[in-house]
Design an enzyme around this catalytic site. Structure first.
Site, PDB file in Angstrom:
ATOM      1  N   CYS A  65       0.800  -1.236   0.000  1.00 26.14           N
ATOM      2  CA  CYS A  65       0.000   0.000   0.000  1.00 26.14           C
ATOM      3  C   CYS A  65       0.829   1.281   0.000  1.00 26.14           C
ATOM      4  O   CYS A  65       0.266   2.369   0.006  1.00 26.14           O
ATOM      5  CB  CYS A  65      -0.950   0.002   1.200  1.00 26.14           C
ATOM      6  N   CYS A  72       1.542  -3.700   8.765  1.00 23.30           N
ATOM      7  CA  CYS A  72       1.322  -2.342   8.262  1.00 23.30           C
ATOM      8  C   CYS A  72      -0.033  -1.844   8.781  1.00 23.30           C
ATOM      9  O   CYS A  72      -1.048  -2.521   8.607  1.00 23.30           O
ATOM     10  CB  CYS A  72       1.336  -2.365   6.742  1.00 23.30           C
ATOM     11  N   CYS A  75      -2.738  -1.344   5.788  1.00 18.99           N
ATOM     12  CA  CYS A  75      -3.320  -2.423   4.975  1.00 18.99           C
ATOM     13  C   CYS A  75      -3.227  -3.797   5.628  1.00 18.99           C
ATOM     14  O   CYS A  75      -3.614  -4.789   5.017  1.00 18.99           O
ATOM     15  CB  CYS A  75      -2.668  -2.465   3.601  1.00 18.99           C
ATOM     16  N   CYS A  89      12.638  -7.260  12.818  1.00 19.18           N
ATOM     17  CA  CYS A  89      13.198  -8.233  11.869  1.00 19.18           C
ATOM     18  C   CYS A  89      12.184  -8.411  10.741  1.00 19.18           C
ATOM     19  O   CYS A  89      11.155  -9.052  10.922  1.00 19.18           O
ATOM     20  CB  CYS A  89      13.445  -9.539  12.612  1.00 19.18           C
TER      21      CYS A  89
HETATM   22 ZN   LIG Z   1       0.579  -1.565   3.800  1.00 20.64          ZN
END
Ligand SMILES: [Zn+2]
Length: 198
Positions: free
Chosen positions: A117, A163, A166, A186
């Site tokens: 995204c 994230c 998204c 990581c």
């Molecule tokens: Zn994303």
């Protein structure tokens, strides 16, 4: 920063190597759990929801705080956009093989965005050589832009990192990183898109 980090890599590296070989040895059942993590599968939103993220320019400047709708797509739409390997990692919480990704040994200056995204996720200023074969950072570019999720797959209690915009699976965060945070994000190279500073 890179030289001093190289000197202290032995312990996390051997621990990770042990975990990976232990996991590989346990075979089918664990592999099945790895592919179908209940917590992570429950996490992605299926209904519209607004999230707050910090918007960054490609040269790493913090532009504004933004309240935006979460990016929601069907598995078929993601598969088409990403291809099978990246789809498995970002949408099904798979992990790329150590030293196989394109960013573990990259030291260029720039920012790392979400492959799904384009949300800004990490700045090269916080990247360090962890010796693990995965790109490692001691902090996200903004805490708002990543979401941390308790992950109990593989019989371990870990913290998965996704994230915010998204729900893409990015990797895990561990508490054996360098100062100033002592954290080690990581990440999978496959979850990231590097944008080099001009
Ligand atoms: Zn994303």
């Amino acid at each position: 920063m890179f030289n001093s980090d190289l000197d202290r890599d032995e312990s996390p590296t051997s621990r990770r190597a042990f975990l990976i070989s232990a996991a590989a040895g346990l075979g089918g059942l664990l592999l099945w759990q790895w592919k179908t993590p209940a917590i992570l599968e429950a996490a992605p939103a299926t209904e519209p929801k607004d999230v707050t993220i910090i918007v960054f320019s490609d040269d790493g400047h913090r532009l504004k705080t933004s309240r935006i709708p979460k990016v929601i797509k069907t598995p078929d739409q993601w598969r088409q956009q990403l291809g099978p390997g990246v789809f498995d990692i970002t949408r099904n919480a798979d992990t790329e093989i150590a030293y196989s990704g394109k960013y573990w040994d990259l030291h260029d200056k720039g920012i790392y965005r979400c492959i799904c995204c384009d949300n800004a996720l990490f700045d090269s200023a916080t990247k360090f050589d962890s010796g693990t074969g995965w790109p490692s950072f001691w902090a996200p570019i903004a805490k708002e832009n990543v979401t941390e999720i308790r992950d109990t797959t593989l019989g371990l209690v870990r913290t998965a990192v996704a994230c915010t915009q998204c729900d893409a699976h990015l990797g895990h965060v561990f508490d054996d990183g360098p100062a100033p945070t002592n954290l080690r994000y990581c990440m999978n190279s496959a979850s990231l898109r590097f944008v080099k500073s001009k």
